[in-house]
Scaffold this motif. Structure first.
Motif, PDB file in Angstrom:
ATOM      1  N   ARG A 163       7.598   6.001   4.854  1.00 27.56           N
ATOM      2  CA  ARG A 163       8.814   6.660   5.343  1.00 27.56           C
ATOM      3  C   ARG A 163       9.748   5.640   5.997  1.00 27.56           C
ATOM      4  O   ARG A 163      10.069   5.728   7.183  1.00 27.56           O
ATOM      5  N   PRO A 164      10.171   4.649   5.244  1.00 27.72           N
ATOM      6  CA  PRO A 164      10.938   3.534   5.827  1.00 27.72           C
ATOM      7  C   PRO A 164      12.258   3.926   6.455  1.00 27.72           C
ATOM      8  O   PRO A 164      12.708   3.289   7.405  1.00 27.72           O
ATOM      9  N   ASN A 165      12.895   4.972   5.945  1.00 29.99           N
ATOM     10  CA  ASN A 165      14.225   5.333   6.437  1.00 29.99           C
ATOM     11  C   ASN A 165      14.197   6.347   7.565  1.00 29.99           C
ATOM     12  O   ASN A 165      15.254   6.715   8.094  1.00 29.99           O
ATOM     13  N   ASP A 166      13.008   6.802   7.950  1.00 34.78           N
ATOM     14  CA  ASP A 166      12.895   7.712   9.089  1.00 34.78           C
ATOM     15  C   ASP A 166      13.101   6.939  10.386  1.00 34.78           C
ATOM     16  O   ASP A 166      12.722   5.769  10.493  1.00 34.78           O
ATOM     17  N   GLY A 167      13.696   7.599  11.367  1.00 37.26           N
ATOM     18  CA  GLY A 167      13.795   6.975  12.673  1.00 37.26           C
ATOM     19  C   GLY A 167      12.404   6.835  13.287  1.00 37.26           C
ATOM     20  O   GLY A 167      11.546   7.700  13.108  1.00 37.26           O
ATOM     21  N   ILE A 168      12.140   5.750  13.988  1.00 34.96           N
ATOM     22  CA  ILE A 168      10.833   5.533  14.586  1.00 34.96           C
ATOM     23  C   ILE A 168      10.831   6.112  15.995  1.00 34.96           C
ATOM     24  O   ILE A 168      11.800   5.956  16.749  1.00 34.96           O
ATOM     25  N   THR A 169       9.781   6.808  16.341  1.00 34.15           N
ATOM     26  CA  THR A 169       9.685   7.423  17.663  1.00 34.15           C
ATOM     27  C   THR A 169       9.104   6.429  18.661  1.00 34.15           C
ATOM     28  O   THR A 169       8.540   5.398  18.293  1.00 34.15           O
ATOM     29  N   GLY A 218       8.769  -7.056   2.174  1.00 36.37           N
ATOM     30  CA  GLY A 218       7.811  -8.093   2.565  1.00 36.37           C
ATOM     31  C   GLY A 218       7.280  -7.896   3.958  1.00 36.37           C
ATOM     32  O   GLY A 218       6.069  -8.020   4.207  1.00 36.37           O
ATOM     33  N   ALA A 219       8.161  -7.573   4.909  1.00 31.78           N
ATOM     34  CA  ALA A 219       7.730  -7.381   6.298  1.00 31.78           C
ATOM     35  C   ALA A 219       6.791  -6.192   6.429  1.00 31.78           C
ATOM     36  O   ALA A 219       5.774  -6.263   7.137  1.00 31.78           O
ATOM     37  N   VAL A 220       7.099  -5.090   5.763  1.00 28.63           N
ATOM     38  CA  VAL A 220       6.240  -3.899   5.843  1.00 28.63           C
ATOM     39  C   VAL A 220       4.872  -4.190   5.231  1.00 28.63           C
ATOM     40  O   VAL A 220       3.835  -3.813   5.781  1.00 28.63           O
ATOM     41  N   THR A 221       4.847  -4.881   4.092  1.00 28.60           N
ATOM     42  CA  THR A 221       3.577  -5.226   3.456  1.00 28.60           C
ATOM     43  C   THR A 221       2.755  -6.143   4.345  1.00 28.60           C
ATOM     44  O   THR A 221       1.536  -5.961   4.492  1.00 28.60           O
ATOM     45  N   GLN A 222       3.388  -7.134   4.963  1.00 29.92           N
ATOM     46  CA  GLN A 222       2.677  -8.032   5.871  1.00 29.92           C
ATOM     47  C   GLN A 222       2.145  -7.272   7.085  1.00 29.92           C
ATOM     48  O   GLN A 222       1.001  -7.480   7.506  1.00 29.92           O
ATOM     49  N   ALA A 223       2.981  -6.408   7.655  1.00 29.86           N
ATOM     50  CA  ALA A 223       2.556  -5.646   8.830  1.00 29.86           C
ATOM     51  C   ALA A 223       1.360  -4.750   8.495  1.00 29.86           C
ATOM     52  O   ALA A 223       0.437  -4.593   9.292  1.00 29.86           O
ATOM     53  N   ALA A 224       1.365  -4.178   7.291  1.00 25.43           N
ATOM     54  CA  ALA A 224       0.228  -3.347   6.872  1.00 25.43           C
ATOM     55  C   ALA A 224      -1.017  -4.206   6.676  1.00 25.43           C
ATOM     56  O   ALA A 224      -2.130  -3.795   7.036  1.00 25.43           O
ATOM     57  N   SER A 225      -0.848  -5.414   6.118  1.00 28.76           N
ATOM     58  CA  SER A 225      -1.988  -6.304   5.905  1.00 28.76           C
ATOM     59  C   SER A 225      -2.650  -6.688   7.224  1.00 28.76           C
ATOM     60  O   SER A 225      -3.864  -6.873   7.291  1.00 28.76           O
ATOM     61  N   LEU A 226      -1.851  -6.818   8.276  1.00 31.20           N
ATOM     62  CA  LEU A 226      -2.376  -7.189   9.591  1.00 31.20           C
ATOM     63  C   LEU A 226      -2.815  -5.971  10.401  1.00 31.20           C
ATOM     64  O   LEU A 226      -3.297  -6.114  11.528  1.00 31.20           O
ATOM     65  N   GLY A 227      -2.639  -4.776   9.838  1.00 30.66           N
ATOM     66  CA  GLY A 227      -3.043  -3.568  10.545  1.00 30.66           C
ATOM     67  C   GLY A 227      -2.077  -3.153  11.634  1.00 30.66           C
ATOM     68  O   GLY A 227      -2.420  -2.332  12.493  1.00 30.66           O
ATOM     69  N   PRO A 256       0.793  -1.227   0.000  1.00 34.47           N
ATOM     70  CA  PRO A 256       0.000   0.000   0.000  1.00 34.47           C
ATOM     71  C   PRO A 256       0.828   1.281   0.000  1.00 34.47           C
ATOM     72  O   PRO A 256       0.262   2.377  -0.027  1.00 34.47           O
ATOM     73  N   PHE A 257       2.155   1.153   0.045  1.00 35.44           N
ATOM     74  CA  PHE A 257       2.994   2.333   0.209  1.00 35.44           C
ATOM     75  C   PHE A 257       3.764   2.665  -1.070  1.00 35.44           C
ATOM     76  O   PHE A 257       4.325   1.770  -1.716  1.00 35.44           O
ATOM     77  N   ASN A 258       3.824   3.935  -1.389  1.00 32.12           N
ATOM     78  CA  ASN A 258       4.491   4.360  -2.615  1.00 32.12           C
ATOM     79  C   ASN A 258       5.996   4.530  -2.452  1.00 32.12           C
ATOM     80  O   ASN A 258       6.711   4.796  -3.429  1.00 32.12           O
ATOM     81  N   ASP A 259       6.497   4.396  -1.226  1.00 30.45           N
ATOM     82  CA  ASP A 259       7.941   4.558  -1.006  1.00 30.45           C
ATOM     83  C   ASP A 259       8.575   3.278  -0.446  1.00 30.45           C
ATOM     84  O   ASP A 259       9.631   3.327   0.193  1.00 30.45           O
ATOM     85  N   VAL A 260       7.922   2.130  -0.677  1.00 29.39           N
ATOM     86  CA  VAL A 260       8.476   0.829  -0.281  1.00 29.39           C
ATOM     87  C   VAL A 260       8.652   0.004  -1.559  1.00 29.39           C
ATOM     88  O   VAL A 260       7.769  -0.775  -1.932  1.00 29.39           O
ATOM     89  N   PRO A 261       9.764   0.193  -2.252  1.00 33.48           N
ATOM     90  CA  PRO A 261       9.959  -0.501  -3.531  1.00 33.48           C
ATOM     91  C   PRO A 261      10.180  -1.991  -3.326  1.00 33.48           C
ATOM     92  O   PRO A 261      10.764  -2.429  -2.335  1.00 33.48           O
ATOM     93  N   ALA A 262       9.706  -2.765  -4.274  1.00 31.18           N
ATOM     94  CA  ALA A 262       9.931  -4.208  -4.240  1.00 31.18           C
ATOM     95  C   ALA A 262      11.424  -4.487  -4.319  1.00 31.18           C
ATOM     96  O   ALA A 262      12.178  -3.754  -4.960  1.00 31.18           O
ATOM     97  N   GLY A 263      11.854  -5.529  -3.637  1.00 30.45           N
ATOM     98  CA  GLY A 263      13.254  -5.889  -3.662  1.00 30.45           C
ATOM     99  C   GLY A 263      14.044  -5.404  -2.469  1.00 30.45           C
ATOM    100  O   GLY A 263      15.142  -5.896  -2.205  1.00 30.45           O
ATOM    101  N   GLN A 264      13.490  -4.433  -1.731  1.00 30.22           N
ATOM    102  CA  GLN A 264      14.165  -3.999  -0.513  1.00 30.22           C
ATOM    103  C   GLN A 264      14.003  -5.057   0.573  1.00 30.22           C
ATOM    104  O   GLN A 264      12.993  -5.756   0.627  1.00 30.22           O
ATOM    105  N   TYR A 265      14.985  -5.183   1.460  1.00 31.30           N
ATOM    106  CA  TYR A 265      14.951  -6.244   2.469  1.00 31.30           C
ATOM    107  C   TYR A 265      13.713  -6.163   3.353  1.00 31.30           C
ATOM    108  O   TYR A 265      13.238  -7.167   3.882  1.00 31.30           O
ATOM    109  N   TYR A 266      13.170  -4.961   3.506  1.00 34.20           N
ATOM    110  CA  TYR A 266      12.047  -4.770   4.414  1.00 34.20           C
ATOM    111  C   TYR A 266      10.691  -4.792   3.716  1.00 34.20           C
ATOM    112  O   TYR A 266       9.650  -4.734   4.382  1.00 34.20           O
TER     113      TYR A 266
END
Length: 532
Positions: free
Chosen positions: A445-451, A426-435, A414-424
């Protein structure tokens, strides 16, 4: 003349290239070209370094696999030909031995006392004189069904057998599964279990699983896990369970671990072989159509060797390890298997030089053993470094996968800044699917530090896939509670009351970045206490 010849040979070896000399120093001898069951095949020769030996039987399955150590430039190994027909069929065996880049091939035959073997199993198959292949027919009433439990019969060759009618009787009385109960010690003896392949169709039509139980473990197999194809009347399924630490298993473990001293075995293994047997041919089935569930019971001695939070199940194939996971309860490991060969329980005690004495050391060590967290390199974890949103989502989804509670639905990214082939990705897509994670107007914003507040929201959403018991703590009284975003406030309160976050309750610092040490402790609190 002899002196001249010796001088010429010496000159030849002095002038020969190194690779040619290495090949010349690898030699292999066998004591016989024909052997009977119960006799010994002796291998010997010259080699610099280990010799890898693989023997393929006349049924095209692996008969023997080993790494033979050389000492002083020579090696020697004795292999006993099994007495059981199932493990040593008559026919021609192909041996390949490799040392470095050099490979030598040999053949030998297993014969009867007259030096003969069934021609239909010989190289090339058949002798053209109309000898029929051996019958694989199992008596329809073989075995005894008591309700959904089956006690198999033992054939003269040592194989345990169950007939089709016995299967049908048990399946008609089964709840969720038909259970074949093998005699005690069968798990360490390596005796085969054989039954008609069509029995799987019977189970499949009734939506029943097959459970094979011995005194030291069980394997639960969905009927659709084994592809039997268009099995004929005399096509059988052969299954061999072995929990003995055989030389083959030792070699597979040693070859997979290599020089990595972080791994330590406790002698707990299970090797499962599944074959489709038709006529004189046995075809190994490695990949399964659906995961099976394996339960391996530890001995008292093995249980004493387990270090809490460091043990897991690994698939070993002699060259690498594949972490499977596994849950331990009351001295029994339970794990899923998508393919069969050898599995071992190993401890992974990964240590990082910058974690010694650190307040998060045990959490990092425990999660590293579960392959949920890794270091930035082999020696360093860098506990104080901030963590990105992509890294956090990856670790969180590894923990969900380890717990085995979530069937992640397939979904589009669902994200426009998570290109296929990046190590993360699959995990980001799965996490989004599970809410578990959401984005910002289509961006992750995958490269931003998480608060801290972002991390806690995702942590609480993931908590429903774990069995957590609330410690009964009251609501937090953070002095900076007004700084917590409205969308995160409820999650922060829930994380506090369920023990996912701790502290003195005075400050939460919602906009502060989460460090690699903090995230290890947070995720570690999701996992069951004392889990392995």
């Amino acid at each position: 003349m002899k002196k001249v010849l010796a001088a010429m040979l010496a000159l030849f070896f002095m002038l020969a290239p190194v690779s040619g000399y290495a090949a010349a120093t690898f030699a292999l001898e066998m004591n016989a070209s024909k052997l009977q069951r119960g006799e010994q095949l002796m291998l010997s020769g010259m080699a610099e370094g280990d010799v890898n030996v693989k023997i393929v039987g006349p049924d095209k399955t692996t008969f023997y696999l080993d790494v033979i150590e050389s000492a002083g430039g020579s090696f020697k190994k004795t292999i006993t030909i099994p007495k059981e027909a199932d493990f040593a069929p008559y026919g021609v065996y192909h041996l390949a031995a490799s040392n470095g880049a050099a490979t030598l091939s040999r053949t030998f035959a297993v014969t009867d006392e007259n030096g003969n073997y069934p021609p239909e199993q010989s190289e090339g198959g058949g002798n053209g004189i109309g000898i029929a292949p051996p019958s694989n027919a199992i008596p329809a009433d073989a075995g005894t069904a008591t309700g959904s439990d089956i006690q198999p019969d033992k054939a003269p060759n040592g194989t345990y057998i169950v007939g089709g009618d016995t299967f049908t009787s048990a399946a008609g009385q089964a709840g969720g599964a038909v259970t074949i109960k093998l005699p005690d010690s069968s798990g360490t003896s390596g005796n085969a279990l054989e039954f008609p392949a069509q029995a799987l169709e019977t189970l499949k039509s009734k939506n029943k699983d097959l459970v094979i139980a011995s005194d030291n473990g069980t394997v639960r197999i969905p009927a659709e896990a084994i592809a039997a194809g268009n099995a004929g009347q005399e096509t059988n399924i052969r299954i061999v369970l072995n929990t003995a630490l055989t030389d083959d298993a030792k070699n597979a473990i040693a070859g997979s671990i290599g020089s990595n001293a972080d791994y330590h075995g406790i002698g707990a293994v299970i090797t499962v072989t599944i074959q489709l047997v038709s006529g004189g041919t046995a075809t190994e089935i490695h990949d399964l159509g659906k995961p099976v569930t394996v339960r391996l019971k530890l001995t008292n001695e093995q249980a004493k060797l387990i270090a809490a939070n460091l043990a897991g199940v690994y698939y070993v194939n002699g060259s690498q390890l594949e972490y499977v996971g596994g849950k331990a309860e009351n001295g029994t490991f339970t794990f899923p298997a998508n393919h069969f060969s050898t599995y071992a329980i190993l401890e992974y005690g990964k240590s990082f030089v910058d974690m010694k004495g650190h307040w998060a050391e045990q959490a990092v060590k425990s999660l590293a053993a579960k392959h949920i967290v890794t270091g930035v390199d082999e020696q360093h974890y860098v506990p104080g470094r901030g963590i990105t949103r992509a890294e956090f989502a990856t670790m969180l989804m590894r923990s969900v996968a380890w717990n085995g509670k979530a069937d992640v639905p397939a979904g589009a990214n669902p994200f426009n800044d998570v290109p296929a082939g990046q190590y993360y990705a699959g995990a980001v897509t799965q996490a989004a699917s599970l809410g578990i994670v959401t984005g910002y107007q289509g961006a992750f914003r995958p490269n931003d530090g998480i608060t801290r507040e972002e991390a806690v929201v995702a942590l609480v959403r993931a908590a429903k896939y774990f069995d957590l018991s609330a410690p009964g703590k009251g609501a937090p009284a953070f002095a900076d509670a007004k700084s917590i975003s409205a969308w995160a406030a409820a999650a922060v309160n829930e994380a506090w009351t369920t023990g996912l976050i701790e502290g003195d309750g005075k400050q939460f610092n919602p906009k502060k970045s989460v460090t690699r040490a903090e995230v290890a402790v947070m995720i570690g609190r999701l996992l069951p206490a004392g889990s392995l």
